[in-house]
Every structure is written in structure tokens, then in C-alpha cells.
Write a protein that holds these residues in place. Structure first.
Motif, PDB file in Angstrom:
ATOM      1  N   SER A 233      33.418  36.069  57.257  1.00  0.00           N
ATOM      2  CA  SER A 233      32.216  35.843  58.071  1.00  0.00           C
ATOM      3  C   SER A 233      30.972  36.519  57.520  1.00  0.00           C
ATOM      4  O   SER A 233      29.853  36.079  57.805  1.00  0.00           O
ATOM      5  N   PHE A 234      31.153  37.623  56.766  1.00  0.00           N
ATOM      6  CA  PHE A 234      29.999  38.363  56.241  1.00  0.00           C
ATOM      7  C   PHE A 234      30.233  38.677  54.773  1.00  0.00           C
ATOM      8  O   PHE A 234      31.381  38.792  54.325  1.00  0.00           O
ATOM      9  N   ILE A 235      29.123  38.835  54.044  1.00  0.00           N
ATOM     10  CA  ILE A 235      29.214  38.922  52.594  1.00  0.00           C
ATOM     11  C   ILE A 235      28.172  39.892  52.057  1.00  0.00           C
ATOM     12  O   ILE A 235      27.084  40.049  52.636  1.00  0.00           O
ATOM     13  N   ALA A 236      28.497  40.576  50.958  1.00  0.00           N
ATOM     14  CA  ALA A 236      27.554  41.480  50.291  1.00  0.00           C
ATOM     15  C   ALA A 236      28.003  41.662  48.850  1.00  0.00           C
ATOM     16  O   ALA A 236      29.177  41.425  48.514  1.00  0.00           O
ATOM     17  N   VAL A 237      27.071  42.069  48.004  1.00  0.00           N
ATOM     18  CA  VAL A 237      27.390  42.452  46.633  1.00  0.00           C
ATOM     19  C   VAL A 237      27.043  43.922  46.485  1.00  0.00           C
ATOM     20  O   VAL A 237      25.941  44.351  46.829  1.00  0.00           O
ATOM     21  N   HIS A 238      28.017  44.704  45.970  1.00  0.00           N
ATOM     22  CA  HIS A 238      27.811  46.149  45.838  1.00  0.00           C
ATOM     23  C   HIS A 238      28.597  46.645  44.628  1.00  0.00           C
ATOM     24  O   HIS A 238      29.792  46.358  44.497  1.00  0.00           O
ATOM     25  N   LYS A 239      27.919  47.387  43.757  1.00  0.00           N
ATOM     26  CA  LYS A 239      28.560  47.975  42.579  1.00  0.00           C
ATOM     27  C   LYS A 239      29.344  46.930  41.778  1.00  0.00           C
ATOM     28  O   LYS A 239      30.463  47.161  41.335  1.00  0.00           O
ATOM     29  N   LYS A 240      28.745  45.755  41.616  1.00  0.00           N
ATOM     30  CA  LYS A 240      29.322  44.652  40.838  1.00  0.00           C
ATOM     31  C   LYS A 240      30.595  44.073  41.461  1.00  0.00           C
ATOM     32  O   LYS A 240      31.376  43.400  40.783  1.00  0.00           O
ATOM     33  N   HIS A 241      30.821  44.324  42.746  1.00  0.00           N
ATOM     34  CA  HIS A 241      31.924  43.727  43.494  1.00  0.00           C
ATOM     35  C   HIS A 241      31.350  42.734  44.505  1.00  0.00           C
ATOM     36  O   HIS A 241      30.271  42.957  45.064  1.00  0.00           O
ATOM     37  N   LEU A 242      32.098  41.677  44.771  1.00  0.00           N
ATOM     38  CA  LEU A 242      31.776  40.779  45.881  1.00  0.00           C
ATOM     39  C   LEU A 242      32.597  41.218  47.087  1.00  0.00           C
ATOM     40  O   LEU A 242      33.838  41.214  47.050  1.00  0.00           O
ATOM     41  N   PHE A 243      31.918  41.633  48.161  1.00  0.00           N
ATOM     42  CA  PHE A 243      32.581  42.100  49.380  1.00  0.00           C
ATOM     43  C   PHE A 243      32.578  40.982  50.418  1.00  0.00           C
ATOM     44  O   PHE A 243      31.544  40.323  50.638  1.00  0.00           O
ATOM     45  N   ILE A 255      35.708  44.211  39.552  1.00  0.00           N
ATOM     46  CA  ILE A 255      34.370  44.508  39.050  1.00  0.00           C
ATOM     47  C   ILE A 255      33.883  43.354  38.182  1.00  0.00           C
ATOM     48  O   ILE A 255      34.516  42.998  37.176  1.00  0.00           O
ATOM     49  N   GLY A 256      32.774  42.745  38.560  1.00  0.00           N
ATOM     50  CA  GLY A 256      32.181  41.664  37.780  1.00  0.00           C
ATOM     51  C   GLY A 256      32.945  40.362  37.813  1.00  0.00           C
ATOM     52  O   GLY A 256      32.639  39.452  37.045  1.00  0.00           O
ATOM     53  N   THR A 257      33.960  40.240  38.692  1.00  0.00           N
ATOM     54  CA  THR A 257      34.777  39.018  38.746  1.00  0.00           C
ATOM     55  C   THR A 257      34.819  38.485  40.178  1.00  0.00           C
ATOM     56  O   THR A 257      35.794  38.716  40.898  1.00  0.00           O
ATOM     57  N   PRO A 258      33.786  37.790  40.626  1.00  0.00           N
ATOM     58  CA  PRO A 258      33.718  37.348  42.025  1.00  0.00           C
ATOM     59  C   PRO A 258      34.796  36.345  42.404  1.00  0.00           C
ATOM     60  O   PRO A 258      35.039  36.129  43.595  1.00  0.00           O
ATOM     61  N   TYR A 259      35.455  35.701  41.407  1.00  0.00           N
ATOM     62  CA  TYR A 259      36.521  34.745  41.722  1.00  0.00           C
ATOM     63  C   TYR A 259      37.868  35.420  41.945  1.00  0.00           C
ATOM     64  O   TYR A 259      38.782  34.798  42.485  1.00  0.00           O
ATOM     65  N   VAL A 260      38.011  36.663  41.494  1.00  0.00           N
ATOM     66  CA  VAL A 260      39.343  37.266  41.385  1.00  0.00           C
ATOM     67  C   VAL A 260      39.518  38.372  42.416  1.00  0.00           C
ATOM     68  O   VAL A 260      38.813  39.395  42.383  1.00  0.00           O
ATOM     69  N   PHE A 261      40.482  38.190  43.319  1.00  0.00           N
ATOM     70  CA  PHE A 261      40.775  39.158  44.377  1.00  0.00           C
ATOM     71  C   PHE A 261      42.225  39.626  44.237  1.00  0.00           C
ATOM     72  O   PHE A 261      43.043  39.457  45.131  1.00  0.00           O
ATOM     73  N   THR A 262      42.556  40.215  43.097  1.00  0.00           N
ATOM     74  CA  THR A 262      43.893  40.756  42.871  1.00  0.00           C
ATOM     75  C   THR A 262      43.781  42.239  42.551  1.00  0.00           C
ATOM     76  O   THR A 262      42.805  42.684  41.925  1.00  0.00           O
ATOM     77  N   VAL A 263      44.796  43.005  42.965  1.00  0.00           N
ATOM     78  CA  VAL A 263      44.802  44.448  42.753  1.00  0.00           C
ATOM     79  C   VAL A 263      44.741  44.783  41.271  1.00  0.00           C
ATOM     80  O   VAL A 263      44.140  45.774  40.861  1.00  0.00           O
ATOM     81  N   VAL A 264      45.310  43.939  40.433  1.00  0.00           N
ATOM     82  CA  VAL A 264      45.350  44.185  38.991  1.00  0.00           C
ATOM     83  C   VAL A 264      43.949  44.319  38.409  1.00  0.00           C
ATOM     84  O   VAL A 264      43.707  45.126  37.507  1.00  0.00           O
ATOM     85  N   THR A 265      42.992  43.559  38.947  1.00  0.00           N
ATOM     86  CA  THR A 265      41.625  43.593  38.410  1.00  0.00           C
ATOM     87  C   THR A 265      40.717  44.547  39.186  1.00  0.00           C
ATOM     88  O   THR A 265      39.515  44.584  38.939  1.00  0.00           O
ATOM     89  N   GLY A 266      41.277  45.311  40.144  1.00  0.00           N
ATOM     90  CA  GLY A 266      40.473  46.295  40.865  1.00  0.00           C
ATOM     91  C   GLY A 266      40.071  45.890  42.256  1.00  0.00           C
ATOM     92  O   GLY A 266      39.309  46.604  42.918  1.00  0.00           O
ATOM     93  N   ALA A 267      40.561  44.754  42.731  1.00  0.00           N
ATOM     94  CA  ALA A 267      40.266  44.353  44.106  1.00  0.00           C
ATOM     95  C   ALA A 267      41.059  45.222  45.078  1.00  0.00           C
ATOM     96  O   ALA A 267      42.096  45.778  44.728  1.00  0.00           O
ATOM     97  N   SER A 268      40.556  45.329  46.308  1.00  0.00           N
ATOM     98  CA  SER A 268      41.278  46.107  47.314  1.00  0.00           C
ATOM     99  C   SER A 268      40.825  45.698  48.707  1.00  0.00           C
ATOM    100  O   SER A 268      39.861  44.942  48.863  1.00  0.00           O
ATOM    101  N   GLU A 269      41.515  46.240  49.707  1.00  0.00           N
ATOM    102  CA  GLU A 269      41.216  45.956  51.111  1.00  0.00           C
ATOM    103  C   GLU A 269      40.996  47.263  51.852  1.00  0.00           C
ATOM    104  O   GLU A 269      41.685  48.250  51.610  1.00  0.00           O
ATOM    105  N   ILE A 270      40.004  47.264  52.770  1.00  0.00           N
ATOM    106  CA  ILE A 270      39.708  48.435  53.589  1.00  0.00           C
ATOM    107  C   ILE A 270      39.774  48.003  55.052  1.00  0.00           C
ATOM    108  O   ILE A 270      39.046  47.114  55.484  1.00  0.00           O
ATOM    109  N   ALA A 271      40.673  48.626  55.805  1.00  0.00           N
ATOM    110  CA  ALA A 271      40.818  48.303  57.232  1.00  0.00           C
ATOM    111  C   ALA A 271      39.805  49.109  58.034  1.00  0.00           C
ATOM    112  O   ALA A 271      39.730  50.332  57.909  1.00  0.00           O
ATOM    113  N   MET A 272      39.022  48.422  58.884  1.00  0.00           N
ATOM    114  CA  MET A 272      37.938  49.068  59.621  1.00  0.00           C
ATOM    115  C   MET A 272      38.308  49.395  61.063  1.00  0.00           C
ATOM    116  O   MET A 272      37.647  50.206  61.703  1.00  0.00           O
TER     117      MET A 272
END
Length: 564
Positions: A233-243, A255-272
Motif C-alpha cells: 500500500s505504501f512505497i519509498a526509496v531509501h539507501k538504494k533499497h525499494l521499501f 541494494i540497487g535491485t528493485p526487482y529482487v526481494f530475496t535474502v541472498v541479495t540483502g532484502a529483509s522484512e521488518i515487523a511493525m
């Protein structure tokens, strides 16, 4: 007066209507050639009314669901006529043109040769043109690239699971699928350049009902994150990541890969722990930036540069933000239950300071805070603007981190979504979509889409330096500045509207809004012709301890002015 002139009129030329001569010209047309500035302004407004009929609503049905500008072109989302899907349109000289979404073709085992944009992908007698190559895992060099090809409509039939060739080599996972958008969402966008080259700045968006996406003015690429319900529902770009925000879950790409949401490339999840209502990249201190995450009941700050050192700080569990109200000028501003609030950088521990700004318009906010549905910033005026679904808005003008003033505004059309930004010529422009399917440009022209703009200004009672002493008031002088012709009406009230104080006969003010007291004093008119600064004097007649000035304007041809 004439407009939409094609060709050149000359003196002595015969004018015809329906093929019959009706007059002869005695001169060539002159722009703004009326006898008075007032008449020129009225002529310009009449011409605007004619051109206004050329502006059509975005094709489809329902509200405009999103609007943005990219490459100096305005784009808008709206549901189709049957309300079964959402289409994207771009503005052109001839009207709104629909943007093709293309198709997706999933592939695995990519290797031997790599597909490039513009290549042909083929399988037997079926072929299509590659518009974008989306690799989500593996590499071409390792012969294990996997992802999707964004392709044109195939010719010769449909693709099927199996080897594909053409400009590259891979294995199709199945038939191509058309890119579509379901209804039920509200679009939010950001723009960023992940590639680094001049021509790689692109639009990224989401709407809460479909996958996130990337758009370059031609190719729209859905972004798959792997979520079971992949509808951020909401979107932002921060430190070369697509949130991306999914309810109470905040996820980011590598980092620098807006298509890729895998842990191997540095993607992660934060529970709020609470539904996210806005995400904003902002300055955290002199040496590092921070990501502000607003929920309905809390504010959080994410420090760090990547998943290797993220540190989530709980700023407040008492102040949060309503959805679609989070913006940044110099400071972050939002609407919470206590009113319009701000979050500014600070030298104190935590690097931020939170404050409430709207105490003086608390009643106005309390009546509407549950109605807020859009917001924007106006950089040229240093303003935060907040829009409600009853056509009211609140404009907050800032000077640095301090409030210079606030003004409630009533618009003629509901703001369902809004975009503000800079065009290539350096001008700031603001576009909003409305419930009637039309996209309007804000802060241009002299009317509300042809309707009068009505303005009222009531000053406080002023005692002129002596609070308890009667004064004889004789003249008032106002200085006006602006860039075009304007006129306004003037009146005044004496002694807190004390009925015992003799005052001139009342004059009814045509079109005055209900609830305002225009029944004291005599109305006069001020006419202003565009000079940089023009003192205008009005005669006063009365004795009292204080006086309050009243200004009003109702017109569809007057330009904006500043009074002091």
C-alpha cells in the motif's frame, strides 16, 4: 474578442459567418488589446472557458485513483467503464491515450545467450518483442537466470512451457500472461534512478490491490516480492533499497535491485506491530539518513544503511499518522489525532523533535481528521497541504521548521489523489484527480474550473496602540502586490461590533458566505492593475476603541494578490 485563431487576419479582410460576409476588419488582431485592464482580464477568462471544453475526463468510471507526472507528461489511473480493471492513461495534445501494459513471460534456465531489450523471443511460430528483462535469481553467465520477460502481444499464437530462443536462450515456464490491474486500490508513487545512468530514472508505485511496479513512460514492470498477498500500500526509496509496506510488514529489496526481494541479495522484512500508514526517507543527522515509518498509532525511525546494520528505534507509541498525510518540506509533517504534527531533525538524543502545529485550528481539524485522504507539498510556497473528502483543505505555510500561517480552504472539487513536483523547465506543478474522473492542475488560472473563487479575510480587532481610548478612524490603506489584474471589496467593524457605536448604513455584500458578519460598515471596492506595489485608500467613518478590517473577493477573472 476572439481566440483559437488559425492563420492570420489582416486589415481590410472580409469576415464571414456561415459563408456570408458580415463585416470587414479595420486592423490586425492585437493580444490583450481591450480598453481597460479589467476587460483584458475578463477576455482572458472567456478564452479560458472556451479552451476548457477541450479538456476531457480520464476515460473510465469512478474516482481518479492515482496521478503522477514523468518526463513532463501527466499520467492517471482510473477504472475502466465496467469497473472490472484499472487502466493507465497519459495526457497528449489530443486527449488521454491509454498506455499498453504488455505481457509477462516467466522463464528459467537462462544461459548461453542473454536477452536484451528489443530482441525477439520465439518458440516455433510464436514470437514477440522483448521490452524488459527482469532477472530475479541466478545469472546468465551461470546458465541459471530466472525471472520474467516483459513482451509485446505475441504473434502466431501463445507461448508454452519449453525452450525459447530468438535474441537469447531460456526455458519458458508456461504461456505469457497479460499485465492487468485489479480495482480497489489507491496509487502512490516515487521516482528514483537505481541504474545510475541519466536515462534510468523511473517511477515506482503501488496501490494496495496489486503488485508494486516500475514504469519508464512505456514499459510497466510488475514487481514480485514473494508475499502470499503481494499487494503493498505504501512505497519509498531509501539507501538504494525499494521499501514496500504490507499492512504491518515493511519489506525492502536488495541494494540497487528493485526487482529482487530475496535474502541472498540483502532484502529483509521488518515487523511493525501496527498497520503502516506512510514511509518517508529523511535526514536523521548530519552524517546519516533515516527512514521514518508511520503507523496509525506510532512513529518509528530506521537507522543504518542495509540489512546488515538496520536499527529500528521506537520514537513514539502515542503519536502516529493518518494514511496519505505524511509529507516532507524541510521537516516531516503529518496528520494525527491531535492535529497536524511535525518531526524535525534535532541535535538532541534521537536526532528528532516532535511537535503539534495546529492548535489554533483545532476545531476545524477535529471535525475532519477522519476525512483526510490526500496531501502534498508546495515547495515554491513552503507549504504543506492537507485535503479532506468534504472538499475542504488546510494549507500550512512554513518558514524553516516554524509555522508562518494556516488557512482553511474550500475547493470546488474533491481531491482523491494528488502529485506535486518539478518539470524539466524548473517550474513546480501540482495535479490532482477528483471524483468526477477529471485531472485538474492546481494554482493556475483565475477560477475553479470556470466557477468563481470566493475569498474572505477577517482581521482581528486592533486598538491602534491604545486599548481603552476611543479613536476617530478616517482612512485605511492597503498595499497589494501580484502579477495580474485583481479587485476586492472592503469593509470594517468598530468596537467589537458594539451596536451602541454609530456606524454607517449597512450595505449587503452579494455572495457573502453564511456565518460571516458583513453587516457593519460600508463596502467599497479596490481595483488593482498589476503594479508591483499599489497603496489603495478607503475612507472610514467612526469612533471606537478598536477596528477590524474585512476583505472579500468573488470572481472568476481576478488574479491572486497579496495584501499587507
Amino acid at each position: 474578442m476572439l481566440t483559437k485563431v488559425s492563420g492570420t487576419f489582416v486589415s481590410g479582410e472580409s469576415l464571414t459567418v456561415g459563408g456570408s460576409p458580415v463585416a470587414t476588419t479595420t486592423s490586425s488582431p492585437a493580444p490583450l488589446g481591450a480598453a481597460t485592464e479589467r476587460l483584458n482580464a475578463q477576455h482572458l477568462n472567456a478564452a479560458a472557458d472556451i479552451y476548457r471544453t477541450d479538456i476531457a475526463a480520464v476515460p473510465g468510471s469512478g474516482d481518479v485513483l492515482g496521478v503522477f507526472a514523468y518526463g513532463d507528461v501527466v499520467y492517471a489511473f482510473r477504472a475502466n467503464a465496467g469497473g472490472t480493471a484499472v487502466d493507465l492513461y497519459k495526457s497528449t495534445a489530443s486527449g488521454w491515450d491509454q498506455v499498453d501494459y504488455y505481457y509477462e513471460l516467466a522463464f528459467t534456465a537462462g544461459g548461453t545467450s542473454e536477452y536484451e531489450e528489443g530482441d525477439t523471443v520465439s518458440q516455433g511460430g510464436v514470437s514477440a518483442t522483448v521490452k524488459r528483462v527482469v532477472v530475479t535469481s541466478g545469472t546468465w553467465a551461470g546458465s541459471n537466470a530466472a525471472g520474467r520477460l516483459i513482451i509485446t502481444a505475441p504473434s502466431g499464437g501463445n507461448f508454452a512451457a519449453g525452450a525459447i530462443a530468438g535474441g537469447g536462450a531460456a526455458t519458458a515456464s508456461g504461456a505469457q500472461t497479460a499485465i492487468t490491474f485489479a480495482t480497489g486500490g489507491r496509487f502512490e508513487t516515487v521516482q528514483h534512478n537505481f541504474g545510475g545512468a541519466v536515462n534510468q530514472r523511473r517511477v515506482y508505485g503501488c496501490d494496495g490491490a496489486n503488485r508494486a511496479w516500475e514504469f519508464d513512460g512505456d514499459v510497466l514492470v510488475p514487481i514480485t516480492t514473494g508475499m502470499t498477498t503481494d499487494t503493498p500500500s505504501f512505497i519509498a526509496v531509501h539507501k538504494k533499497h525499494l521499501f514496500l509496506a504490507f499492512g504491518a510488514s515493511l519489506q525492502h529489496s536488495g541494494i540497487g535491485t528493485p526487482y529482487v526481494f530475496t535474502v541472498v541479495t540483502g532484502a529483509s522484512e521488518i515487523a511493525m506491530g501496527d498497520d503502516i500508514t506512510g514511509v518517508l526517507s529523511m535526514a536523521g543527522s548530519e552524517t546519516t539518513g533515516a527512514l521514518m515509518i508511520a503507523t496509525r498509532n506510532g512513529i518509528f525511525i530506521l537507522y543504518g544503511t542495509s540489512s546488515s546494520d538496520w536499527e529500528l528505534s521506537t520514537y513514539s507509541l502515542e503519536a502516529g499518522a493518518y494514511a496519505y498525510t505524511l509529507q516532507q518540506i524541510v521537516i516531516a509533517m503529518m496528520l494525527d489525532d491531535i492535529g497536524v504534527t511535525s518531526l524535525a531533525t534535532s541535535a538532541n538524543y534521537g536526532n528528532f523533535a516532535h511537535s503539534s502545529l495546529s492548535a489554533r485550528v483545532k476545531t476545524f481539524i477535529n471535525e475532519r481528521k477522519g476525512r483526510a485522504q490526500a496531501s502534498c507539498t508546495v515547495r515554491d510556497k513552503n507549504q504543506y497541504r492537507l485535503f479532506f473528502n468534504d472538499k475542504y483543505a488546510l494549507y500550512v505555510t512554513m518558514t524553516g521548521a516554524k509555522v508562518l500561517g494556516m488557512m482553511p480552504v474550500q475547493l470546488a472539487d474533491e481531491v482523491t489523489c494528488i502529485w506535486s513536483g518539478e518539470f524539466s523547465d524548473g517550474t513546480e506543478r501540482i495535479f490532482f484527480g477528483s471524483s468526477d474522473g477529471v485531472v485538474y492542475e492546481m494554482d493556475v488560472g483565475t477560477s475553479f474550473d470556470g466557477d468563481d473563487i470566493e475569498t474572505t479575510l477577517g482581521g482581528a480587532f486592533h486598538h491602534s496602540g491604545s486599548p481603552r481610548q476611543n479613536k476617530r478612524y478616517r482612512y485605511a490603506s492597503l498595499e497589494a502586490s501580484g502579477t495580474g489584474y485583481a479587485e476586492f471589496d472592503f469593509s470594517y467593524e468598530l468596537g467589537y461590533q458594539d451596536e451602541e457605536i454609530p456606524s454607517p448604513d449597512a450595505v449587503t455584500a452579494t455572495g457573502a458566505p453564511s456565518g460571516d458578519a458583513w453587516d457593519q460598515g460600508t463596502w467599497d471596492s479596490g481595483h488593482w492593475d498589476g503594479r508591483t506595489l499599489l497603496p489603495t485608500e478607503f475612507r472610514l467613518d467612526g469612533t471606537a476603541v478598536n477596528i477590524a478590517l474585512r476583505i472579500r473577493q468573488r470572481s472568476d477573472f481576478c488574479s491572486p494578490i497579496t495584501l499587507s
